[in-house]
Design a protein around this motif. Sequence first.
Motif: not given
Length: 413
Positions: A159-171
């Motif tokens: 959820d913190l990855m989402l808050d920090m805008g990292f979701i695309d990087d994770v994908k």
Amino acid sequence: MSFKDLQFSAPILKAISEQGYDSPTLVQEQTIPFVLDKNDVITIAQTGTGKTAAFSLPILQLLLSKQDAPKRGKTIKALIVSPTRELALQIGNNIKAYGRHTNLRTTVIFGGAPIEPQIDVLTKGVDILVATPGRLIDLQKQEVINLDHLEILVLDEADLMLDMGFIDDVKTIEKLCPAEKQVLLFSATMPFKVEQLANNILKSPKRIEVSPTATAAKTVSQLLYYVPKRNKIELCLHLLRNEIKGSILIFRRTKFGVDKLEKTLLKNGYLVDTLHGDKSQNDRQTALKKFKNGLVNILIATDVAARGIDINELDAVINFDLPNIPETYVHRIGRTGRAGNTGRAYSFCSADEKNYVKTIQQLINKEITIEENHPYPLDPKAKPIAHKAKSSGSKHKKGRKGSGSKKKKRRWY
């Protein structure tokens, strides 16, 4: 249940014992068997419940059979993606401690630090890599990192990855890994976008939810102060002088707000340090060390900087700015009143934050006690200040010439 019941091998049991642990926490007890059985897992639990060991220990156990590979021949078998430098370092230190009697090699990579030493270690070969998303993608592009042999992928604090805008990087990172792998996702809360991510990359996951996110710790007494926005700093000083003592963590929404409050408290003689995203890694670690060692007793932080940092025995949390996400409130106040100690949470609410109180109270299913006896009460009828947009029109009346055009100028035409 003891760790022996979880069927860890002797080298890992020895390290667990040296760390001073004998029985697993609830989150470890429920998660570890599923990981050891090579299931994909989603674990939803707050910070401080022992999530790091819940994935570190079984990963070490699963990789132990391959520990005889010569150091140069090592390939990355497990990758833990973490949103912040502090969390990545904390996870790396834990894995090194638990794996100290094995031949497994772990390293941590993150931005904001020299890249060459990280490249050197990776070139020599590692079994377990802990990384922040940006630096991981950088080094993969430079062909320093090869994830072709990866067996286990961990997404920590999703959820913190989402808050920090990292979701695309994770994908992107997930696509760099082999299709056949075990995926473990850990999160304090489960927003819709994290749920979507989980649905896309996990296969028939086992789901573990420990102490639902809506439960505020019973050992924390909560007080709510309605106060005009302009008087929040005065109220904070009033409470620090008269009521709140000991080690205090103050949350502000922005880096600018953190710095502004720090200046005021320093001027008033308080021992303060700060944590926010613009500080260098060294400065953040120094601030944390000073707070833990009692050289300063007040730490002001943004949510992003404070997530996952390991602070025990906090006396109080002050929500200087109320969070707009109700789960964040639960997360913040859960940092005090741990391990059977009692703690206090003080929340300041201005007119424009009243709706946040509603959603927080709905989530925790409890009304927060309102403290009316303070010098800066908010007028009950006060409404949020509406900021009018400045008119972008000309300052001159229609048809009137400005002073510049009245001057006799030579025209080019």
